[in-house]
Design an enzyme around this catalytic site. Structure first.
Site, short mmCIF file in Angstrom:
data_model
loop_
_atom_site.label_atom_id
_atom_site.label_comp_id
_atom_site.label_asym_id
_atom_site.label_seq_id
_atom_site.Cartn_x
_atom_site.Cartn_y
_atom_site.Cartn_z
N THR A 1 42.53 -9.24 -70.12
CA THR A 1 43.58 -9.96 -69.40
C THR A 1 44.00 -11.23 -70.13
OG1 THR A 1 41.86 -11.00 -68.05
CG2 THR A 1 42.95 -9.05 -67.14
N GLU B 1 43.26 -2.80 -67.82
CA GLU B 1 43.11 -4.24 -68.04
C GLU B 1 41.69 -4.64 -67.62
OE1 GLU B 1 44.86 -6.71 -69.27
OE2 GLU B 1 46.91 -5.92 -69.46
N HIS C 1 44.59 -2.34 -77.60
CA HIS C 1 45.95 -2.85 -77.64
C HIS C 1 46.30 -3.34 -79.04
CE1 HIS C 1 49.15 -5.45 -75.34
NE2 HIS C 1 49.68 -4.43 -75.96
#
Length: 256
Positions: A39, A102, A146
């Site tokens: 996050t 997340e 990511h």
């Protein structure tokens, strides 16, 4: 879509905490990859609020608290907005092709360091990933960071994320990183056939990189992203023997 009546797609998710930020998957494509994020905010509650705020235009399918509690924010059938501008193996709409998780973690501090992920949290991440990959037939090499799909733009879930532990529990593609030592290395400004070969291997694995034979800023960013996931002991963007050997070993263990 009435989110209030939905139940969790995964038994690992304790409950649905609906986000309005989602849409149709392009061409009704079925998700075939899993993207993990941190996050990157001081408090998990603040991050959850942002992921559910229409003005923020971001979301994920799942949200994992530090204590391992899991929420589902977006149905797996829908396109969550977590990947942004991204690329993997020729595909550019990773939001349509993926499920996003997340993980509550403040991220890198000002000095670039990271705190470890809590054991209870990683246990839930493993269980959630295994459930999704089993149900969706997602291949190990399609469980991505990511930072893999957006090198230079994103650095999460970071080098402190225990990819090796996930692999030991049946999640993701991994080989033990080659030992860091001496030998030849390549860095910004180098040119020639060895750089072409490095770029070709990175592209073959899935990263977005042109095969130019020049170790430019993009090559450095991709090498850094690779290290962050697969050789996390030293993340410096320098293609040393350890980095190249680890990349070669990963490619060698890909399904034929």
């Amino acid at each position: 879509m009435d989110m209030s009546t939905l139940t969790s797609d995964s038994p690992i998710a304790a409950r649905v905490f609906p986000s309005p930020n989602h849409g149709e998957r392009a061409n009704s494509v079925r998700p075939d990859c899993l993207v993990l994020h941190y996050t990157g905010m001081p408090e998990g509650a603040e991050a959850l609020q942002r992921l559910c705020n229409p003005a923020a235009e971001v979301s994920s399918h799942y949200f994992v608290w530090e204590d391992g509690h899991v929420l589902q924010l977006v149905p797996e059938s829908r396109r969550a907005w977590h990947a942004g501008k991204s690329f993997w193996k020729g595909e550019t709409d990773l939001n349509s092709r993926s499920i996003g998780i997340e993980i509550v973690h403040p991220g890198h501090n000002d000095a670039g360091h990271m705190a470890p992920y809590p054991a209870a949290q990683i246990k839930s991440v493993i269980a959630l990933c295994r459930d999704i990959c089993d149900r969706r037939s997602i291949a190990p090499q399609r469980v991505l960071a990511h930072s893999d799909i957006a090198p230079g733009r994103k650095i999460d879930p970071g080098e402190a994320f225990p990819w090796g532990v996930l692999h030991a529990h049946g999640v993701g593609h991994w080989v033990h990183p080659a030992r860091i030592g001496g030998g030849r290395f390549f860095t910004r400004g180098d040119e020639g056939q060895p750089i072409q070969a490095l770029q070709a291997m990175l592209a073959l694995y899935g990263y977005e990189i042109e095969i130019t034979g020049v170790f430019d800023a993009r090559t450095e960013a991709v090498v850094t992203a690779f290290q962050r996931h697969f050789r996390p002991q030293l993340v410096d963007g320098i293609a040393d023997a350890s980095t190249i050997t680890t990349l070669r070993d990963l490619i060698a263990t890909l399904p034929k």
